[in-house]
Design a protein around this motif. Structure first.
Motif, PDB file in Angstrom:
ATOM      1  N   ARG A 272       4.949  -9.152   2.329  1.00 42.67           N
ATOM      2  CA  ARG A 272       5.652  -8.292   1.374  1.00 42.67           C
ATOM      3  C   ARG A 272       5.749  -6.857   1.875  1.00 42.67           C
ATOM      4  O   ARG A 272       6.641  -6.104   1.462  1.00 42.67           O
ATOM      5  N   ASP A 273       4.845  -6.484   2.782  1.00 41.80           N
ATOM      6  CA  ASP A 273       4.869  -5.117   3.293  1.00 41.80           C
ATOM      7  C   ASP A 273       5.928  -4.895   4.358  1.00 41.80           C
ATOM      8  O   ASP A 273       6.051  -3.783   4.901  1.00 41.80           O
ATOM      9  N   ARG A 274       6.695  -5.897   4.664  1.00 46.83           N
ATOM     10  CA  ARG A 274       7.831  -5.732   5.579  1.00 46.83           C
ATOM     11  C   ARG A 274       9.105  -5.343   4.839  1.00 46.83           C
ATOM     12  O   ARG A 274      10.150  -5.112   5.454  1.00 46.83           O
ATOM     13  N   GLU A 275       9.023  -5.256   3.516  1.00 46.84           N
ATOM     14  CA  GLU A 275      10.219  -5.039   2.705  1.00 46.84           C
ATOM     15  C   GLU A 275      10.631  -3.584   2.612  1.00 46.84           C
ATOM     16  O   GLU A 275      11.784  -3.288   2.305  1.00 46.84           O
ATOM     17  N   HIS A 276       9.711  -2.653   2.838  1.00 43.25           N
ATOM     18  CA  HIS A 276      10.046  -1.228   2.697  1.00 43.25           C
ATOM     19  C   HIS A 276       9.614  -0.471   3.948  1.00 43.25           C
ATOM     20  O   HIS A 276       8.461  -0.579   4.362  1.00 43.25           O
ATOM     21  N   PRO A 277      10.512   0.304   4.550  1.00 48.20           N
ATOM     22  CA  PRO A 277      10.172   0.972   5.817  1.00 48.20           C
ATOM     23  C   PRO A 277       9.251   2.181   5.679  1.00 48.20           C
ATOM     24  O   PRO A 277       8.652   2.607   6.674  1.00 48.20           O
ATOM     25  N   LEU A 278       9.114   2.750   4.492  1.00 48.13           N
ATOM     26  CA  LEU A 278       8.373   3.999   4.338  1.00 48.13           C
ATOM     27  C   LEU A 278       6.919   3.821   3.924  1.00 48.13           C
ATOM     28  O   LEU A 278       6.118   4.746   4.074  1.00 48.13           O
ATOM     29  N   TYR A 279       6.558   2.662   3.386  1.00 48.32           N
ATOM     30  CA  TYR A 279       5.197   2.496   2.886  1.00 48.32           C
ATOM     31  C   TYR A 279       4.801   1.026   2.865  1.00 48.32           C
ATOM     32  O   TYR A 279       5.642   0.127   2.972  1.00 48.32           O
ATOM     33  N   ILE A 280       3.473   0.800   2.760  1.00 47.28           N
ATOM     34  CA  ILE A 280       2.954  -0.527   2.506  1.00 47.28           C
ATOM     35  C   ILE A 280       2.209  -0.502   1.182  1.00 47.28           C
ATOM     36  O   ILE A 280       1.815   0.572   0.689  1.00 47.28           O
ATOM     37  N   THR A 281       1.992  -1.679   0.592  1.00 53.73           N
ATOM     38  CA  THR A 281       1.360  -1.761  -0.714  1.00 53.73           C
ATOM     39  C   THR A 281       0.151  -2.679  -0.723  1.00 53.73           C
ATOM     40  O   THR A 281      -0.689  -2.575  -1.607  1.00 53.73           O
ATOM     41  N   TYR A 282       0.034  -3.549   0.275  1.00 51.42           N
ATOM     42  CA  TYR A 282      -0.996  -4.583   0.238  1.00 51.42           C
ATOM     43  C   TYR A 282      -1.918  -4.535   1.468  1.00 51.42           C
ATOM     44  O   TYR A 282      -2.101  -5.541   2.149  1.00 51.42           O
ATOM     45  N   PRO A 283      -2.513  -3.390   1.765  1.00 53.57           N
ATOM     46  CA  PRO A 283      -3.407  -3.319   2.933  1.00 53.57           C
ATOM     47  C   PRO A 283      -4.690  -4.100   2.696  1.00 53.57           C
ATOM     48  O   PRO A 283      -5.220  -4.136   1.579  1.00 53.57           O
ATOM     49  N   CYS A 284      -5.202  -4.721   3.760  1.00 56.77           N
ATOM     50  CA  CYS A 284      -6.522  -5.356   3.677  1.00 56.77           C
ATOM     51  C   CYS A 284      -7.601  -4.433   4.217  1.00 56.77           C
ATOM     52  O   CYS A 284      -8.790  -4.629   3.958  1.00 56.77           O
ATOM     53  N   LEU A 285      -7.189  -3.413   4.972  1.00 55.10           N
ATOM     54  CA  LEU A 285      -8.116  -2.483   5.610  1.00 55.10           C
ATOM     55  C   LEU A 285      -7.531  -1.079   5.572  1.00 55.10           C
ATOM     56  O   LEU A 285      -6.359  -0.886   5.887  1.00 55.10           O
ATOM     57  N   ILE A 286      -8.353  -0.112   5.163  1.00 56.55           N
ATOM     58  CA  ILE A 286      -7.967   1.303   5.180  1.00 56.55           C
ATOM     59  C   ILE A 286      -9.089   2.090   5.842  1.00 56.55           C
ATOM     60  O   ILE A 286     -10.272   1.873   5.550  1.00 56.55           O
ATOM     61  N   VAL A 287      -8.714   2.998   6.739  1.00 59.07           N
ATOM     62  CA  VAL A 287      -9.680   3.853   7.439  1.00 59.07           C
ATOM     63  C   VAL A 287      -9.385   5.312   7.121  1.00 59.07           C
ATOM     64  O   VAL A 287      -8.236   5.751   7.219  1.00 59.07           O
ATOM     65  N   GLU A 288     -10.413   6.044   6.734  1.00 59.13           N
ATOM     66  CA  GLU A 288     -10.312   7.489   6.546  1.00 59.13           C
ATOM     67  C   GLU A 288     -11.362   8.165   7.418  1.00 59.13           C
ATOM     68  O   GLU A 288     -12.547   7.828   7.350  1.00 59.13           O
ATOM     69  N   VAL A 289     -10.929   9.095   8.277  1.00 56.01           N
ATOM     70  CA  VAL A 289     -11.861   9.914   9.057  1.00 56.01           C
ATOM     71  C   VAL A 289     -12.227  11.117   8.198  1.00 56.01           C
ATOM     72  O   VAL A 289     -11.352  11.852   7.732  1.00 56.01           O
ATOM     73  N   LEU A 290     -13.506  11.317   7.987  1.00 55.92           N
ATOM     74  CA  LEU A 290     -13.977  12.305   7.015  1.00 55.92           C
ATOM     75  C   LEU A 290     -13.951  13.728   7.559  1.00 55.92           C
ATOM     76  O   LEU A 290     -14.120  13.960   8.753  1.00 55.92           O
ATOM     77  N   SER A 291     -13.746  14.672   6.661  1.00 53.64           N
ATOM     78  CA  SER A 291     -13.976  16.086   6.931  1.00 53.64           C
ATOM     79  C   SER A 291     -14.829  16.623   5.781  1.00 53.64           C
ATOM     80  O   SER A 291     -14.908  16.003   4.714  1.00 53.64           O
ATOM     81  N   SER A 292     -15.458  17.758   5.989  1.00 57.77           N
ATOM     82  CA  SER A 292     -16.350  18.299   4.957  1.00 57.77           C
ATOM     83  C   SER A 292     -15.599  18.608   3.673  1.00 57.77           C
ATOM     84  O   SER A 292     -16.157  18.511   2.579  1.00 57.77           O
TER      85      SER A 292
END
Length: 203
Positions: free
Chosen positions: A93-113
């Motif tokens: 389903r995430d192939r339907e829109h070029p600007l965003y995805i909606t169904y990620p199984c994994l998300i990574v955030e690199v932290l800052s203070s």
């Protein structure tokens, strides 16, 4: 990445997409407000690239795709859009829109203070509403430390902490497991060529 509210007006998603196309910076949309995204440090960028390269190599030949911070994630069943440092989707389903995805199984955030409290708190609260999300990965840019919020088969969220050489209860936990995509690697590989600044009070 640091974000700051830029406009007082409220945006619908359609207005947001049209408006952001005319901007020089990326912006998140949260509850109708847009927030400008600022740049990060060298370590922040290099760590995100390390994750991207390792995950991209692992996923080669699969139906899953990995994206950097140029692709938005739509918070499921809301008009909110964020820019995580990294996201992976295996959902067609995430192939339907070029600007965003909606169904990620994994998300990574690199932290800052300046964003760590938000990333661990309100942001995770929004992300975990998505039933597809299995791993939410928070990566320190100040030391070799990774925390993974992992959803188990019972639907409960567990916090798994990884440190270089760490051995809680005699069990080494320096090999990072991204169970959502079946990837297991030593923590050192995610921090390859990263140089940490000594703390201000170091002699």
């Amino acid at each position: 990445m640091i974000s700051a509210r830029e406009q007082e007006r409220y945006f619908t998603p359609e207005e947001y997409f049209a408006w952001e196309e005319q901007q020089l910076e990326k912006h998140e949309l949260i509850d109708g407000r847009v927030y400008a995204m600022s740049g990060g440090t060298q370590n922040h960028s290099a760590i995100a690239i390390n994750f991207l390269l390792l995950i991209r190599s692992h996923l080669r030949g699969s139906q899953c795709r990995v994206f950097n911070s140029d692709v938005k994630v739509n918070i499921l069943h809301t008009p909110n859009y964020t820019y995580p440092d990294l996201s992976v989707t295996c959902d067609d389903r995430d192939r339907e829109h070029p600007l965003y995805i909606t169904y990620p199984c994994l998300i990574v955030e690199v932290l800052s203070s300046s964003t760590e409290a938000y990333d661990r708190g309100k942001k995770f609260e929004r992300y975990r509403r998505n039933p597809n999300l299995i791993d939410y990965v928070l990566v320190s840019s100040d030391e070799m430390a990774i925390d993974i919020y992992h959803k188990n088969d019972a639907g409960d969220w567990l916090i798994l902490s990884y440190r270089s050489g760490d051995s809680p209860e005699g069990m080494l936990r320096d090999r990072v497991e991204l169970k959502s995509i079946g990837l297991s690697l030593p923590i050192e590989e995610f921090y390859e060529e990263i140089v940490f600044e000594p703390p201000p009070d170091a002699v």
